[in-house]
Scaffold this active site. Structure first.
Site, PDB file in Angstrom:
ATOM      1  N   LYS B  74      17.501  -6.261  14.476  1.00  0.00           N
ATOM      2  CA  LYS B  74      17.026  -7.639  14.305  1.00  0.00           C
ATOM      3  C   LYS B  74      18.086  -8.655  14.710  1.00  0.00           C
ATOM      4  CE  LYS B  74      15.887  -8.448  10.235  1.00  0.00           C
ATOM      5  NZ  LYS B  74      17.293  -8.801   9.990  1.00  0.00           N
ATOM      6  N   THR B  76      20.619  -8.037  16.612  1.00  0.00           N
ATOM      7  CA  THR B  76      20.830  -7.803  18.040  1.00  0.00           C
ATOM      8  C   THR B  76      19.793  -8.567  18.865  1.00  0.00           C
ATOM      9  OG1 THR B  76      21.664  -5.617  17.482  1.00  0.00           O
ATOM     10  CG2 THR B  76      21.027  -5.971  19.776  1.00  0.00           C
ATOM     11  N   ARG B  97      23.206 -14.898   9.809  1.00  0.00           N
ATOM     12  CA  ARG B  97      23.913 -14.856   8.531  1.00  0.00           C
ATOM     13  C   ARG B  97      25.300 -14.248   8.707  1.00  0.00           C
ATOM     14  NH1 ARG B  97      20.191 -11.088   5.705  1.00  0.00           N
ATOM     15  NH2 ARG B  97      19.988 -10.526   7.882  1.00  0.00           N
ATOM     16  N   LYS B 108      26.984   0.750   5.625  1.00  0.00           N
ATOM     17  CA  LYS B 108      26.554  -0.180   6.647  1.00  0.00           C
ATOM     18  C   LYS B 108      27.712  -0.428   7.599  1.00  0.00           C
ATOM     19  CE  LYS B 108      24.264  -4.683   6.539  1.00  0.00           C
ATOM     20  NZ  LYS B 108      25.345  -5.513   7.063  1.00  0.00           N
ATOM     21  N   ALA B 276      18.230 -10.160   1.908  1.00  0.00           N
ATOM     22  CA  ALA B 276      16.820 -10.466   1.645  1.00  0.00           C
ATOM     23  C   ALA B 276      16.177  -9.505   0.654  1.00  0.00           C
ATOM     24  CB  ALA B 276      16.033 -10.461   2.946  1.00  0.00           C
ATOM     25  N   PHE B 304      16.030  -8.114   6.717  1.00  0.00           N
ATOM     26  CA  PHE B 304      15.168  -6.942   6.541  1.00  0.00           C
ATOM     27  C   PHE B 304      13.778  -7.156   7.144  1.00  0.00           C
ATOM     28  CE2 PHE B 304      18.313  -6.210   3.051  1.00  0.00           C
ATOM     29  CZ  PHE B 304      18.921  -5.118   3.639  1.00  0.00           C
ATOM     30  N   PHE B 384      15.211   1.823  23.255  1.00  0.00           N
ATOM     31  CA  PHE B 384      16.186   2.908  23.126  1.00  0.00           C
ATOM     32  C   PHE B 384      15.989   3.845  24.307  1.00  0.00           C
ATOM     33  CE2 PHE B 384      18.357   3.225  18.910  1.00  0.00           C
ATOM     34  CZ  PHE B 384      17.973   1.995  18.433  1.00  0.00           C
ATOM     35  N   TRP B 412      20.128  -4.834  24.506  1.00  0.00           N
ATOM     36  CA  TRP B 412      21.213  -4.004  23.971  1.00  0.00           C
ATOM     37  C   TRP B 412      22.028  -3.436  25.141  1.00  0.00           C
ATOM     38  CZ3 TRP B 412      22.854   1.086  24.210  1.00  0.00           C
ATOM     39  CH2 TRP B 412      23.778   1.482  23.231  1.00  0.00           C
TER      40      TRP B 412
END
Lengths: 559, 559
Positions: B74, B76, B97, B108, B276, B304, B384, B412
């Site tokens: 998200k 990214t 954020r 993480k 979130a 999220f 991907f 990406w």
């Protein structure tokens, strides 16, 4: 007399120069200075490394008599002397400690000097500054979380949870956190155990940052931290918990010295900030060493009275970092000497030469103590407007009888113009080649004997007492190879004794060692005496109630 | 294929421009940017105030399907879309954020985007950054210390210590601090009571900072915080404890938006960072509003899945700040949709169109949900390398049947060149004038009814349950004048339900409200559901064990 301006009003009116210009005066190239706003910067690691072959300047320690509520102005005099040395043509750099955030909201005001001898920006320096203390808090608490997490996930190291010695820290005066039972609430929250928080300045991580020579040394020392003991009583290290490398990452910027300026635009490093009553109380070795490479003179401070700060400066910082101080300044005020002579705070404005002469016993002992380290001494009388000529003469006479000059300094009111005479005297002492620095005790003595030497030679105590548990603990550490470490005494700053009300120069008192803590990474053993606490509380009316942002966005209430 | 570079390798190779140059492109004068190093800066308050009369740009929300261990990207995609909009000639500003420090040392990795769609300097952003979270921690804990101190010194406000609701916070995953008994050890340490720590991102101070419009509003909201209740059950406010003004001082710099850049040198504000799942999960209102004044397009994220982040973005942030989003992007990946369709993580590389189609139910519900707020939607398929053509077609077909385009995005791997089509589509939606934003429920409904509306319309739950205590508490708050507040649900991010294992699009499940918390300063009521925790723990092998400084002084192990 015109209305006296507050410290913060004077600081706010300062004509600051861009920090790159201050750095340039020391020969620091712009790309070796990481700016934090326009008036703060960190000096890069590569540049510091590049200085290693340069000769060192002369190191001057500023220390003080035992503090009283009347105020002594040690940081103020450190800053003033730095300005004064620059004024008489020396390239002088100031090295002071960073103030702790928590106490600013308690009773203590800011700690960036005062009057016309301040480092600026004083609000920033007293609040978050460049984030060093927050980084220390985070690194310390990461280790704490990883210890409990290790136990939670099977405790492969067999840590005895009753013998985990690593507490947590917070940069806040919060008595509620001194002692607690954590991990309550069931299986998901771990194994309940007693623990607590100290204030960040008391963290061993703070001491390590202040004593480490570079990032590699920092990582090694962090790995050496003893966090507790296994069921077989062997020590568990931070490196056993695999926390030391991530802690180093958290501290990589905090390790770099912060450059700011005085009101007179002279350079000052403000870096590292342990309290001398509960820790070793000196600014960082890396800042001091960098300053010695960049300046002819470096003026640095050690916290509280010379019984605490100067003793630790000599026996811990200089011993371990190989520093050789050239002279020491002992700051005294007429008011504080009168309080040491028994005058109450409300009666300080009235002349009282007799009480002053009684109180001078405190000064006399500090003069004699500092000389025990082989360092020549001069007394700075930090002038207050209420001082009378008779009182000032009495201090000068007393110092002269003890073989030392006492020089009246008006840097608070006049800046560097008021402290020229002291600056000249310091140069005379430093260049006279009298200094023959030596620590108070050799490395090889038993730990308890070192405590006894400090107590008898510096505090003039009659006896050191301790429980059997404390004595056994010291012996165990000696067996584990920690016997060569110096001692860091945690003691009230208000007295040579462990009783804060015993002013002057008490003799024959008893020093009770309540608890000992091993700081294996920092490289000393802490001996906690009397009632001293490693987490302060807030007073009935905390100064936080008076601190606010005014309509122009300026901070009010820090003083 | 060449070896794929890690995020940190790509970030380290970035050709960053001086931050003043990035600011200048947005028309921010150099003296309105306080630098933090060379590549981070804070935007001054006066400059922000000066923008108030300018028109606003268009606001684009990036949200996502429910996250899975397979990753959705998200942040990214938010960064990539910002770069893409700049590429097609729009003046676009990104608003994301700030990552939380603690979780970086858990499982993480960093949270600054990925691949060729990142904001830099990623190591700094993931560690201390400009110190905002540390300031929030300090302000939160100052209030906590002042509450216990108030009780200690006579408790003039008659606070019922059993009903103090203000906990402490730390930016660390530390399960041992979730529940504790503090103030143990005797009279000097206060009155023993149960309390605990949350992670800093869950602090109401974080939410207040993210929702406040300026420093005055910040101070007012801090004063409005309810810290507990008196023996007569009336609420005690932070302003009763006289803490709110000093807290404002601690937060004065943290309140200013942080400017950084993308790998493609486009401007990004990284400011504020609640999670979130336990908080409202949006970047700060002040950063979003400033960006809207400076750019034609503002791309922002909400944490999220859309059930948590987007719902709170609309019902809390946009409702309270008067923001009107023009379009929403829902990020999905083939891999995550397959996991939602029941495929195990190890089997994700094999083509499985059938499972994918099952998993698309999760996407479909998010599309329908976002439309309930009157905002047009486009789906971004974050590509991907293992995705097959058949799988991509299946997602596109599914979205088309639900009235939405689904666009394949290769940001990406390719940066902005890989996301042009999405950027064009977003412009088409935003300029099409279709958006008619409205929150999900009106202000005036009873609090429990608002919870039920979110549970039924967004989560598709069959029932909301709660204890009598929770229901009584909500009624009491309504009587005290808090009935108009929106709801902030704390819930697992992995499912529409409160069971993290229930993927896809579950129906008719039960949402149990375990606890409710009043955030009177932030302006919402938190409803804690299921097993969600406001203080995470560390995993068996924390990523801290792999994070270190390499020999060149670069951070390794953040990813």
């Amino acid at each position: 007399m015109a209305a006296v301006k507050s410290d913060i009003e004077i600081a706010r009116a300062a004509k600051k120069k861009p920090i790159a210009e201050i750095g340039a005066r020391l020969g620091i190239p712009a790309d070796a200075l990481a700016p934090y706003g326009y008036d703060k910067a960190k000096v890069g690691a590569d540049f510091i490394t590049s200085l290693s072959d340069r000769p060192d300047g002369k190191l001057i320690l500023v220390t003080a008599i035992n503090p009283t509520p009347a105020g002594e102005g040690k940081t103020t005099t450190t800053v003033g002397l730095g300005d004064g040395l620059n004024r008489i043509g020396k390239k002088a750099v100031i090295c002071v400690r960073e103030p702790s955030l928590g106490p600013c909201f308690g009773t203590k005001g800011g700690a960036a000097g005062g009057g016309y001898a301040q480092v600026v920006p004083m609000e920033d320096i007293n609040l978050h500054f460049t984030g060093d203390f927050h980084a220390i808090t985070a690194a310390h608490n990461l280790l704490a979380a990883m210890i409990d997490n290790h136990v939670y996930w099977g405790n492969a190291e067999n840590i005895d949870v009753r013998r985990i010695t690593w507490r947590r820290v917070m940069d806040m005066n919060d008595r509620a956190l001194r002692q607690m039972v954590a991990s309550l609430g069931g299986v998901a929250n771990g194994f309940p155990r007693e623990s607590g928080f100290d204030i960040t300045v008391a963290s061993e991580v703070m001491a390590i940052l202040c004593l480490a020579s570079d990032l590699n040394d920092l990582e090694r020392r962090l790995g050496d931290i003893v966090v507790g003991y296994r069921f077989d009583r062997t020590p568990v290290f931070a490196r056993d918990i695999k926390a030391h490398r991530a802690m180093t990452v958290l501290l990589k910027d905090a390790m770099q010295p912060n450059l700011v300026q005085t009101l007179e635009n002279n350079p000052a490093f403000v870096h590292g900030g342990p309290f001398a009553n509960i820790a070793h109380g000196c600014n960082s070795v890396i800042a001091t060493r960098t300053a010695l490479k960049l300046g002819d003179y470096v003026v640095t401070e050690a916290g509280f009275g010379a019984d605490l700060g100067a003793e630790k400066f000599f026996d811990i910082k200089c011993r371990k970092a190989g520093l050789k101080p050239h002279a020491a300044v002992i700051v005294a005020t007429v008011r504080a000497l009168k309080m040491n002579g028994g005058v109450r705070k409300d009666d300080l404005s009235a002349e009282n030469v007799e009480a002053l002469q009684r109180g001078c016993a405190n000064l006399g002992r500090h003069i004699a103590n500092v000389r025990k380290f082989g360092v020549p001494v001069v007394v700075a009388i930090n002038h207050f407007t209420s001082d009378t000529d008779a009182e000032i003469s009495a201090v000068k006479d007393y110092a002269a009888r003890h073989g030392s000059d006492a020089i009246l300094c008006r840097h608070w009111a006049e800046g560097s113009a008021g402290i020229e005479e002291l600056a000249e005297k310091v140069v005379e002492l430093a260049e006279g080649g009298q200094a023959k620095f030596q620590p108070l005790y050799p490395d090889h003595l038993p730990l308890m004997e070192k405590i006894e030497i400090i107590a008898s030679k510096i505090y003039h105590a009659g006896e050191v007492t301790s429980d059997r548990g404390v004595q056994d603990q010291l012996k165990t550490w000696e067996e584990q190879g920690y016997g060569d470490l110096p001692i860091c005494v945690a003691k009230t700053q208000y007295s040579f004794s462990t009783d804060p009300n015993l002013r002057g120069a008490p003799e024959g008192h008893v020093v009770h060692v309540r608890e000992v803590r091993l700081s294996a990474g920092a490289g000393f053993v802490v001996a906690i005496t009397g009632e001293i606490m490693t987490m302060p509380g807030l007073p009935r009316v905390p100064s936080a109630e008076r601190i606010f942002l005014n309509d122009e966005g300026f901070v009010e209430g820090l003083f």
